[in-house]
Design a protein around this motif. Structure first.
Motif, PDB file in Angstrom:
ATOM      1  N   ASP A 212       0.838  -1.226   0.000  1.00  0.00           N
ATOM      2  CA  ASP A 212       0.000   0.000   0.000  1.00  0.00           C
ATOM      3  C   ASP A 212       0.859   1.256   0.000  1.00  0.00           C
ATOM      4  OD1 ASP A 212      -0.624  -0.030   3.617  1.00  0.00           O
ATOM      5  OD2 ASP A 212       1.205  -0.058   2.397  1.00  0.00           O
ATOM      6  N   GLY A 213       2.108   1.085  -0.440  1.00  0.00           N
ATOM      7  CA  GLY A 213       2.948   2.271  -0.591  1.00  0.00           C
ATOM      8  C   GLY A 213       3.692   2.654   0.663  1.00  0.00           C
ATOM      9  N   THR A 214       3.309   2.063   1.811  1.00  0.00           N
ATOM     10  CA  THR A 214       3.982   2.471   3.068  1.00  0.00           C
ATOM     11  C   THR A 214       5.442   2.010   3.079  1.00  0.00           C
ATOM     12  OG1 THR A 214       3.040   0.464   4.014  1.00  0.00           O
ATOM     13  CG2 THR A 214       1.891   2.532   4.483  1.00  0.00           C
ATOM     14  N   HIS A 215       5.726   0.933   2.356  1.00  0.00           N
ATOM     15  CA  HIS A 215       7.132   0.489   2.314  1.00  0.00           C
ATOM     16  C   HIS A 215       7.782   0.972   1.015  1.00  0.00           C
ATOM     17  CE1 HIS A 215       5.536  -2.021   5.438  1.00  0.00           C
ATOM     18  NE2 HIS A 215       6.697  -2.584   5.675  1.00  0.00           N
ATOM     19  N   GLY A 216       7.175   2.032   0.403  1.00  0.00           N
ATOM     20  CA  GLY A 216       7.776   2.579  -0.819  1.00  0.00           C
ATOM     21  C   GLY A 216       7.409   1.796  -2.062  1.00  0.00           C
ATOM     22  N   THR A 217       6.692   0.669  -1.874  1.00  0.00           N
ATOM     23  CA  THR A 217       6.292  -0.064  -3.091  1.00  0.00           C
ATOM     24  C   THR A 217       4.772  -0.177  -3.119  1.00  0.00           C
ATOM     25  OG1 THR A 217       6.296  -2.138  -1.863  1.00  0.00           O
ATOM     26  CG2 THR A 217       8.331  -1.552  -3.024  1.00  0.00           C
ATOM     27  N   TRP A 218       4.228  -0.201  -4.313  1.00  0.00           N
ATOM     28  CA  TRP A 218       2.777  -0.346  -4.484  1.00  0.00           C
ATOM     29  C   TRP A 218       2.479  -1.650  -5.214  1.00  0.00           C
ATOM     30  CZ3 TRP A 218      -1.315   2.314  -2.617  1.00  0.00           C
ATOM     31  CH2 TRP A 218      -1.088   3.583  -2.060  1.00  0.00           C
ATOM     32  N   GLU A 219       1.447  -2.350  -4.761  1.00  0.00           N
ATOM     33  CA  GLU A 219       0.904  -3.475  -5.529  1.00  0.00           C
ATOM     34  C   GLU A 219      -0.038  -2.851  -6.562  1.00  0.00           C
ATOM     35  OE1 GLU A 219      -2.457  -4.648  -5.393  1.00  0.00           O
ATOM     36  OE2 GLU A 219      -1.998  -6.321  -6.720  1.00  0.00           O
ATOM     37  N   VAL A 220      -0.020  -3.367  -7.776  1.00  0.00           N
ATOM     38  CA  VAL A 220      -0.656  -2.677  -8.907  1.00  0.00           C
ATOM     39  C   VAL A 220      -2.138  -2.376  -8.686  1.00  0.00           C
ATOM     40  CG1 VAL A 220      -0.927  -4.904 -10.139  1.00  0.00           C
ATOM     41  CG2 VAL A 220      -1.037  -2.752 -11.417  1.00  0.00           C
ATOM     42  N   HIS A 221      -2.889  -3.358  -8.162  1.00  0.00           N
ATOM     43  CA  HIS A 221      -4.342  -3.128  -8.022  1.00  0.00           C
ATOM     44  C   HIS A 221      -4.621  -2.162  -6.882  1.00  0.00           C
ATOM     45  CE1 HIS A 221      -4.670  -6.247 -10.910  1.00  0.00           C
ATOM     46  NE2 HIS A 221      -4.200  -7.173 -10.094  1.00  0.00           N
ATOM     47  N   GLN A 222      -3.776  -2.198  -5.838  1.00  0.00           N
ATOM     48  CA  GLN A 222      -4.007  -1.282  -4.711  1.00  0.00           C
ATOM     49  C   GLN A 222      -3.748   0.158  -5.138  1.00  0.00           C
ATOM     50  OE1 GLN A 222      -2.842  -2.287  -0.731  1.00  0.00           O
ATOM     51  NE2 GLN A 222      -2.237  -4.352  -1.401  1.00  0.00           N
ATOM     52  N   LEU A 223      -2.702   0.350  -5.922  1.00  0.00           N
ATOM     53  CA  LEU A 223      -2.434   1.726  -6.368  1.00  0.00           C
ATOM     54  C   LEU A 223      -3.574   2.190  -7.275  1.00  0.00           C
ATOM     55  CD1 LEU A 223      -0.738   4.242  -6.391  1.00  0.00           C
ATOM     56  CD2 LEU A 223       0.646   3.256  -8.219  1.00  0.00           C
ATOM     57  N   GLY A 224      -4.040   1.290  -8.126  1.00  0.00           N
ATOM     58  CA  GLY A 224      -5.151   1.640  -9.027  1.00  0.00           C
ATOM     59  C   GLY A 224      -6.357   2.116  -8.237  1.00  0.00           C
ATOM     60  N   ARG A 225      -6.723   1.346  -7.206  1.00  0.00           N
ATOM     61  CA  ARG A 225      -7.897   1.729  -6.415  1.00  0.00           C
ATOM     62  C   ARG A 225      -7.655   3.033  -5.670  1.00  0.00           C
ATOM     63  NH1 ARG A 225      -8.555  -3.942  -6.083  1.00  0.00           N
ATOM     64  NH2 ARG A 225      -7.134  -4.181  -4.319  1.00  0.00           N
ATOM     65  N   ARG A 226      -6.443   3.238  -5.182  1.00  0.00           N
ATOM     66  CA  ARG A 226      -6.131   4.471  -4.413  1.00  0.00           C
ATOM     67  C   ARG A 226      -6.195   5.694  -5.324  1.00  0.00           C
ATOM     68  NH1 ARG A 226      -6.452   8.195  -2.458  1.00  0.00           N
ATOM     69  NH2 ARG A 226      -5.405   9.289  -0.734  1.00  0.00           N
ATOM     70  N   LEU A 227      -5.675   5.546  -6.557  1.00  0.00           N
ATOM     71  CA  LEU A 227      -5.662   6.698  -7.473  1.00  0.00           C
ATOM     72  C   LEU A 227      -7.086   7.051  -7.896  1.00  0.00           C
ATOM     73  CD1 LEU A 227      -2.617   5.842  -9.780  1.00  0.00           C
ATOM     74  CD2 LEU A 227      -2.687   7.413  -7.816  1.00  0.00           C
ATOM     75  N   LYS A 228      -7.913   6.020  -8.101  1.00  0.00           N
ATOM     76  CA  LYS A 228      -9.284   6.277  -8.574  1.00  0.00           C
ATOM     77  C   LYS A 228     -10.070   7.087  -7.539  1.00  0.00           C
ATOM     78  CE  LYS A 228     -12.070   4.839 -11.246  1.00  0.00           C
ATOM     79  NZ  LYS A 228     -12.762   5.327 -12.452  1.00  0.00           N
ATOM     80  N   ARG A 229      -9.663   6.984  -6.270  1.00  0.00           N
ATOM     81  CA  ARG A 229     -10.425   7.642  -5.195  1.00  0.00           C
ATOM     82  C   ARG A 229     -10.098   9.126  -5.058  1.00  0.00           C
ATOM     83  NH1 ARG A 229      -9.031   3.604  -1.259  1.00  0.00           N
ATOM     84  NH2 ARG A 229      -7.997   5.243  -0.073  1.00  0.00           N
ATOM     85  N   ILE A 230      -9.050   9.581  -5.718  1.00  0.00           N
ATOM     86  CA  ILE A 230      -8.645  10.979  -5.534  1.00  0.00           C
ATOM     87  C   ILE A 230      -9.683  11.883  -6.211  1.00  0.00           C
ATOM     88  CG2 ILE A 230      -6.863  12.717  -5.949  1.00  0.00           C
ATOM     89  CD1 ILE A 230      -4.834  10.392  -6.175  1.00  0.00           C
ATOM     90  N   VAL A 231     -10.206  12.847  -5.481  1.00  0.00           N
ATOM     91  CA  VAL A 231     -11.234  13.755  -6.030  1.00  0.00           C
ATOM     92  C   VAL A 231     -10.651  14.503  -7.235  1.00  0.00           C
ATOM     93  CG1 VAL A 231     -12.592  15.815  -5.579  1.00  0.00           C
ATOM     94  CG2 VAL A 231     -12.399  14.041  -3.828  1.00  0.00           C
ATOM     95  N   GLY A 232     -11.381  14.468  -8.357  1.00  0.00           N
ATOM     96  CA  GLY A 232     -10.909  15.201  -9.540  1.00  0.00           C
ATOM     97  C   GLY A 232     -10.267  14.299 -10.582  1.00  0.00           C
ATOM     98  N   VAL A 233     -10.051  13.042 -10.197  1.00  0.00           N
ATOM     99  CA  VAL A 233      -9.524  12.072 -11.173  1.00  0.00           C
ATOM    100  C   VAL A 233     -10.700  11.507 -11.960  1.00  0.00           C
ATOM    101  CG1 VAL A 233      -8.521   9.760 -11.433  1.00  0.00           C
ATOM    102  CG2 VAL A 233      -7.433  11.447  -9.907  1.00  0.00           C
ATOM    103  N   LEU A 234     -10.649  11.637 -13.280  1.00  0.00           N
ATOM    104  CA  LEU A 234     -11.708  11.055 -14.122  1.00  0.00           C
ATOM    105  C   LEU A 234     -11.405   9.583 -14.371  1.00  0.00           C
ATOM    106  CD1 LEU A 234     -14.212  11.353 -16.008  1.00  0.00           C
ATOM    107  CD2 LEU A 234     -12.603  11.852 -17.848  1.00  0.00           C
ATOM    108  N   GLU A 235     -10.170   9.260 -14.739  1.00  0.00           N
ATOM    109  CA  GLU A 235      -9.817   7.857 -15.002  1.00  0.00           C
ATOM    110  C   GLU A 235      -8.296   7.720 -14.961  1.00  0.00           C
ATOM    111  OE1 GLU A 235     -12.155   5.153 -15.123  1.00  0.00           O
ATOM    112  OE2 GLU A 235     -10.104   4.570 -14.601  1.00  0.00           O
TER     113      GLU A 235
END
Ligand code: DER
Length: 259
Positions: A212-235
């Protein structure tokens, strides 16, 4: 060139394996590889293609033009207003910037990622067509950034959030020499290209690293879900392959063949 020959080979093979004359709606992505897909479909002849509706992922652009030129059929409107509930796009063909071994993709090099994901998730089957350069062990090996389509007003806030998520320097994509200022997508949005270290698969995670990025690395699906949640992101330009739990708009949960 070797690359063009590889694109063409991939495109003709994809059409041979996944195009059926009985299909009615065909999604056509953007990019130079898909032009060969259009060429391969057109080669089936008008007796086949004239019964079909081709849905492009660009309002105006070479894909639409080549679809019309090569297929000489009216191209479906951008809206996916298919008549019946059961109707969906039978198959969608599109390219990618990078593909990992789970068939997750980085897309958005051509700044059409929203329409591309809309068509891909509205299709029963999504076929990603790519030459040898695109296949990598993990995403962001060669292609260093995740394209994100954002509302211009939200760009400064989104940039700050991306930095807190570990993106060193998210950049608003500029139009290059021809056009001063940011690239504006068909949806009136901007593209932010966010660099991240290569994206891990769940199987890569060390003990204690939740990806989840806390250890400096992201798992692909977790980053995808986290980015989608940012207000103002369309896709976002991560297309989830197998195990991606991508909700497919064509009705089945995670249905259809992911990229
Ligand atoms: O924008 C995209 O995701 C396109 O599919 C694109 O980047 C692939 O383009 P290419 O087929 O010209 O490499």
């Amino acid at each position: 060139s070797k690359v063009e020959a590889s694109k063409r080979l991939a495109a003709y093979k994809a059409v041979e394996d996944h195009f059926d004359p009985s299909y009615r709606y065909i999604g056509i992505g953007s990019g130079s590889t898909v032009v060969y897909v259009v060429e391969a479909i057109a080669a089936k002849g008008r007796n086949v293609t004239s019964k079909m509706i081709f849905i492009p992922t660009v309002e105006v652009g070479h894909t639409k033009l080549s679809a019309v030129q090569a297929l000489k059929v009216s191209v479906g409107l951008q809206d996916l207003g298919l008549k019946g509930k059961r109707e969906a796009i039978d198959v969608a063909f599109d390219g990618a910037d990078e593909i990992d071994e789970e068939l997750n993709c980085i897309k958005g090099g051509g700044a059409c990622l929203f329409q591309e994901k809309l068509v891909a998730t509205s299709a029963k089957k999504f076929i990603c067509v790519a030459d040898f350069r695109k296949l990598v062990p993990r995403l962001l090996t060669n292609w260093k950034t995740i394209p994100i389509e954002v509302a211009p007003k939200a760009a400064p806030t989104i940039k700050r959030i991306l930095i807190t998520l570990g993106s060193p320097d998210p950049v608003i994509r500029q139009g290059g020499s021809a056009k001063a200022g940011p690239v504006v997508t068909d949806n009136g949005m901007w593209i932010m290209d966010a660099p991240f270290p290569p994206l891990k698969l769940a199987s890569d995670l060390e003990e204690g690293d939740k990806g989840d990025g806390t250890h400096g690395t992201w798992e692909v699906h977790q980053l995808g879900r986290r980015l989608k949640r940012i207000v103002g992101v369309l896709e976002i330009g991560i297309f989830h392959g197998r195990n991606g739990l991508q909700v497919s708009n064509s009705g089945e949960e995670g249905g259809g063949q992911r990229p």
